[in-house]
Structures are given as structure tokens and as C-alpha cells.
Write an enzyme that holds these catalytic residues in place. Structure first.
Site, PDB file in Angstrom:
ATOM      1  N   LYS A  35      23.021  17.227   0.090  1.00 13.03           N
ATOM      2  CA  LYS A  35      21.715  16.585   0.318  1.00 13.03           C
ATOM      3  C   LYS A  35      20.702  17.646   0.735  1.00 13.03           C
ATOM      4  CE  LYS A  35      23.063  15.454   5.038  1.00 13.03           C
ATOM      5  NZ  LYS A  35      23.621  14.387   5.900  1.00 13.03           N
ATOM      6  N   ARG A 130      22.968   3.999  13.009  1.00 12.15           N
ATOM      7  CA  ARG A 130      21.945   4.345  12.023  1.00 12.15           C
ATOM      8  C   ARG A 130      22.113   3.379  10.853  1.00 12.15           C
ATOM      9  NH1 ARG A 130      21.892  10.781  10.883  1.00 12.15           N
ATOM     10  NH2 ARG A 130      23.613  10.032   9.597  1.00 12.15           N
ATOM     11  N   TYR A 260      -0.410  37.611  18.283  1.00 14.22           N
ATOM     12  CA  TYR A 260      -1.256  36.528  18.805  1.00 14.22           C
ATOM     13  C   TYR A 260      -0.837  36.168  20.227  1.00 14.22           C
ATOM     14  CZ  TYR A 260      -3.005  35.585  14.080  1.00 14.22           C
ATOM     15  OH  TYR A 260      -3.595  35.683  12.853  1.00 14.22           O
ATOM     16  N   MET A 308       2.282  33.638  10.790  1.00 15.26           N
ATOM     17  CA  MET A 308       2.548  32.930   9.532  1.00 15.26           C
ATOM     18  C   MET A 308       3.347  33.777   8.546  1.00 15.26           C
ATOM     19  SD  MET A 308      -0.139  31.242   6.847  1.00 15.26           S
ATOM     20  CE  MET A 308      -0.861  30.059   7.953  1.00 15.26           C
TER      21      MET A 308
HETATM   22  C1  PLP Z   1      24.949  14.848   6.213  1.00 16.45           C
HETATM   23  C2  PLP Z   1      26.137  13.997   6.207  1.00 16.45           C
HETATM   24  C3  PLP Z   1      27.417  14.560   6.246  1.00 16.45           C
HETATM   25  C4  PLP Z   1      27.655  16.040   6.429  1.00 16.45           C
HETATM   26  O1  PLP Z   1      27.461  16.376   7.773  1.00 16.45           O
HETATM   27  P1  PLP Z   1      27.781  17.873   8.307  1.00 16.45           P
HETATM   28  O2  PLP Z   1      27.612  17.765   9.759  1.00 16.45           O
HETATM   29  O3  PLP Z   1      26.753  18.745   7.674  1.00 16.45           O
HETATM   30  O4  PLP Z   1      29.146  18.178   7.858  1.00 16.45           O
HETATM   31  C5  PLP Z   1      28.497  13.708   6.154  1.00 16.45           C
HETATM   32  N1  PLP Z   1      28.336  12.372   6.037  1.00 16.45           N
HETATM   33  C6  PLP Z   1      27.120  11.804   6.021  1.00 16.45           C
HETATM   34  C7  PLP Z   1      26.993  10.332   5.903  1.00 16.45           C
HETATM   35  C8  PLP Z   1      25.980  12.585   6.105  1.00 16.45           C
HETATM   36  O5  PLP Z   1      24.776  12.018   6.087  1.00 16.45           O
END
Ligand code: PLP
Length: 368
Positions: A35, A130, A260, A308
Site C-alpha cells: 500500500k 478501526r 533559518y 526546503m
Molecule cells: C499496513 C497493514 C499491514 C502491514 O503492517 P506493517 O506494520 O507494515 O507490517 C498489515 N495489515 C493491514 C490490515 C495493514 O493495513
């Protein structure tokens, strides 16, 4: 010449980290979680190193299409399922498996026209709060899904909130594990529970391992429970190196300040370098003076405020460094040294996850 900054994606490190997952969870199938554009590494780049996974898990249908465009024919799982009924057509067309975490997603499936039934993962909320059905509602959702002609097999899934907790803390995964077991005891189907932290720490327990593990961060070489354990402890290799060069060198006199807000003031004569990397490249602006950095493979520290496009570094430990010297913000140096992303993240008060995901689009990426 372009700006010297570059992100290197190390495909051999990705493949190595995937093997580490398999060692930790013998005979579980592996969803490589890609993802957020493979945690900032790029779907296409990460695929090079992760093609030995059993499946890929992600959120966006556009990212799933990119995987299919790479000719990946194996399983792809939408971790949050579909966001609207129309997404189901993409699931049918691309052969995507999807999570079902609320009632409306079952309603949409019930009216979806498909010739090929879908593989679904029923998500149970065991305490993360969640996504997912409450444990007491899991059985009814399972029955409803199983009865639909649009559904092929139903698998069972949950997600841990505290898999990275210190061993002596009151948090942890056991209460969620128990809730999952109680809710699913007599339901048939494959199971998926463990994220990176759970599979590294508890992967020897078949109940935690289940049929599918879901590693994300571990594949990219960052420790899921830093600072309790670092990436070296888990035998991980960094999959991303953010490198640039010095573009200037300055000689400071006592009392001179840097950047800065004049946040750093020299106490004695010193040389500093100016590296071509700033917060517009994804380097955290929150990194204070003293954040570790490598110059010509030598560990030193940042000075003053991150701007930046530039950041100042102390050259006291690298007196010979000139413009053009390599600077590593995280990952590996061509001189052999390495700087774990988790150390930089800690200095910025965040996690390796956020740093890799925040790599800016303007940074050229090279797959090696
Ligand atoms: C992002 C995610 C993972 C992976 O989590 P990590 O901590 O990066 O291993 C696994 N299961 C779900 C549902 C996730 O959203």
C-alpha cells in the site's frame, strides 16, 4: 546536471527481507503489503524484489491495476475492501480479493453481477477499533457472505494494535488473539492476523501465523518495534537509500550561526557542509541539530534547521570533505557504511514508516 539527490531502491534487500519473513513464519503464505505506493518505494520498483511473495496487499484499485500491468497474475487483496459498489466491477475484472469489514459491503456484493465469484476476507474488529465486524457479529456476517452466489471462499482476518509493545507492558496481542479465536472457532476458512511486528516476534506460534501473514514495514528493512529492537537485530537490510551530495562548504568562526532562525551557533572554528536535500524531498523538517547523517561514509550530524532544499552538516569528523562528497540521509553509503532509517525517524519523533512514505515525487528513483 540535475540536483544530485537520488533514492536508490535495493531489490536484493527486498528479496532478502522477504526471505527473513519466510524464515520467521515457516509454511505461512505471505501477503507483501505494498500500500501507499509500496511504502514510498514505488509499486514497480518494489515488485522487482518481492515477486516471490504469494500475493500483494494494498488499498487502491489504481495500484492493483499497476500490479496487473506488470503481469502479476497471483492474488491481490484490497485491505480495506471496496469503497463503493462500482469498485466491485474492478474486482471482477482484475480478479481482486477484497476485505469485507462492514455490512454495506455485503449489500453491494449481493447486488453485484459477476460470473466469477469473489474471494473475500471477513475482517473482525478484535480491539483495534478501526475496521471490522464486532466479534459477536462475525458469525452472522460470515453466514450472509457464505450464502451469496457472488462469493467464493470466505477467509477470516483481524489486525493487531499493539504487536510492537514492550514485553513487560500490559499491551500486546494476546487479548486480540483470544477474541479472534473465540469469534471464529468453528468457522471454516483461511486465517490472517500478523503484521510485521507480530510475525517477527510471535511467528513461531501457529495461531499468530495463521495461513497468511501480512508484512509491510519489515520488507522495506525498517524495524517494526524500534527502538526495542533495531533492524540489525531482526537481520533486515534497508530497501531504500536516500543519497545526495555536498553542494557547498563553509568555514565558521565562533559565534557564527547556521540556517533559518540561527538555531545552531558555532562555539569554535569549524567546517560545515551544505547537502542538497530538504523537506521538499521528504526529509523531515522536525529533525533537530544532531540528527545522524553520513558524509563520505562517515557518521556525523545535521546542524540547525532543515530548509526546503538544503540541510547543513557538521564536517568535524570528515575534515577532507569537499563539494561533491556523498551524503546519505538514510540507507547505505557507497563507502559501505549504513544509517538505519529508524534512527533518523526517532530524531524526528516519528517512525521509519512515515519517512519512507513521505519520499517526495521530485526525488529521482533508481532501482538497483
Ligand atoms: C499496513 C497493514 C499491514 C502491514 O503492517 P506493517 O506494520 O507494515 O507490517 C498489515 N495489515 C493491514 C490490515 C495493514 O493495513
Amino acid at each position: 546536471m540535475p540536483r544530485p539527490i537520488q533514492a536508490l531502491i535495493h531489490t536484493d534487500a527486498l528479496a532478502h527481507n522477504l526471505r527473513r519473513v519466510r524464515q520467521a513464519t515457516p509454511d505461512a503464505k505471505v501477503w507483501a503489503v505494498v500500500k501507499a505506493n509500496a511504502y514510498g518505494h514505488g509499486i514497480e520498483s518494489a515488485f522487482e524484489g518481492l515477486r516471490a511473495a504469494d500475493g500483494f496487499a494494498l488499498l487502491d484499485i489504481t495500484e492493483a491495476r499497476r500490479l496487473r500491468a506488470l503481469d502479476w497474475r497471483g492474488p491481490i487483496l484490497l485491505l480495506e475492501g471496496v469503497f463503493e459498489p462500482r469498485d466491485l466491477e474492478w474486482c471482477s475484472r482484475l480478479g481482486l480479493w477484497h476485505v469485507v469489514h462492514r455490512e454495506a459491503q455485503i449489500d453491494w456484493l449481493a447486488t453485484h453481477k459477476t460470473e466469477i465469484p469473489h474471494r473475500v476476507f471477513l475482517k473482525i474488529n478484535t480491539g483495534m477499533n478501526r475496521l471490522g465486524f464486532a466479534p459477536h457479529a462475525a458469525r452472522a456476517a460470515y453466514a450472509r457472505l457464505s450464502a451469496l452466489p457472488q462469493v467464493d471462499e470466505v477467509s477470516l482476518m483481524t489486525h493487531f494494535s499493539d504487536a510492537d509493545a514492550a514485553p513487560d507492558s500490559e499491551r500486546g496481542i494476546d487479548h486480540q488473539l483470544a477474541a479472534f479465536e473465540a469469534a471464529t472457532r468453528d468457522l471454516a476458512g483461511e486465517r490472517s492476523l500478523a503484521n510485521s511486528a507480530a510475525l517477527l516476534r510471535r511467528g513461531n506460534d501457529p495461531r499468530v501465523r495463521g495461513d497468511w501473514v501480512r508484512p509491510g514495514i519489515v520488507l522495506y528493512g525498517s524495524s517494526p518495534d524500534h527502538p526495542l529492537h533495531d533492524a540489525g537485530h531482526w537481520g533486515l537490510q534497508p530497501a531504500m537509500s536516500l543519497r545526495t551530495e555536498l553542494v557547498a562548504v563553509q568555514a565558521l568562526q565562533p559565534g557564527d550561526t547556521v540556517g533559518y532562525g540561527s538555531l545552531f551557533r558555532a562555539e569554535q572554528p569549524m567546517r560545515i557542509g551544505v547537502a542538497a536535500c530538504g523537506y521538499a524531498d521528504g526529509y523531515p523538517r522536525h529533525c533537530p541539530t544532531g540528527t545522524p547523517v553520513l558524509v563520505a561514509g562517515v557518521r556525523t550530524r545535521t546542524l540547525g534547521r532543515v530548509s526546503m532544499d538544503m540541510i547543513a552538516v557538521d564536517l568535524t569528523t570528515v575534515p577532507a570533505a569537499q563539494p561533491g562528497a556523498e551524503v546519505v540521509l538514510w540507507g547505505c553509503s557507497q563507502h559501505g557504511a549504513a544509517l538505519p532509517i529508524d534512527e533518523v525517524a526517532q530524531a524526528a519523533g516519528t517512525l521509519g514508516y512515515e519517512l519512507m512514505c513521505a519520499l517526495a515525487g521530485r526525488v529521482p528513483v533508481r532501482v538497483v
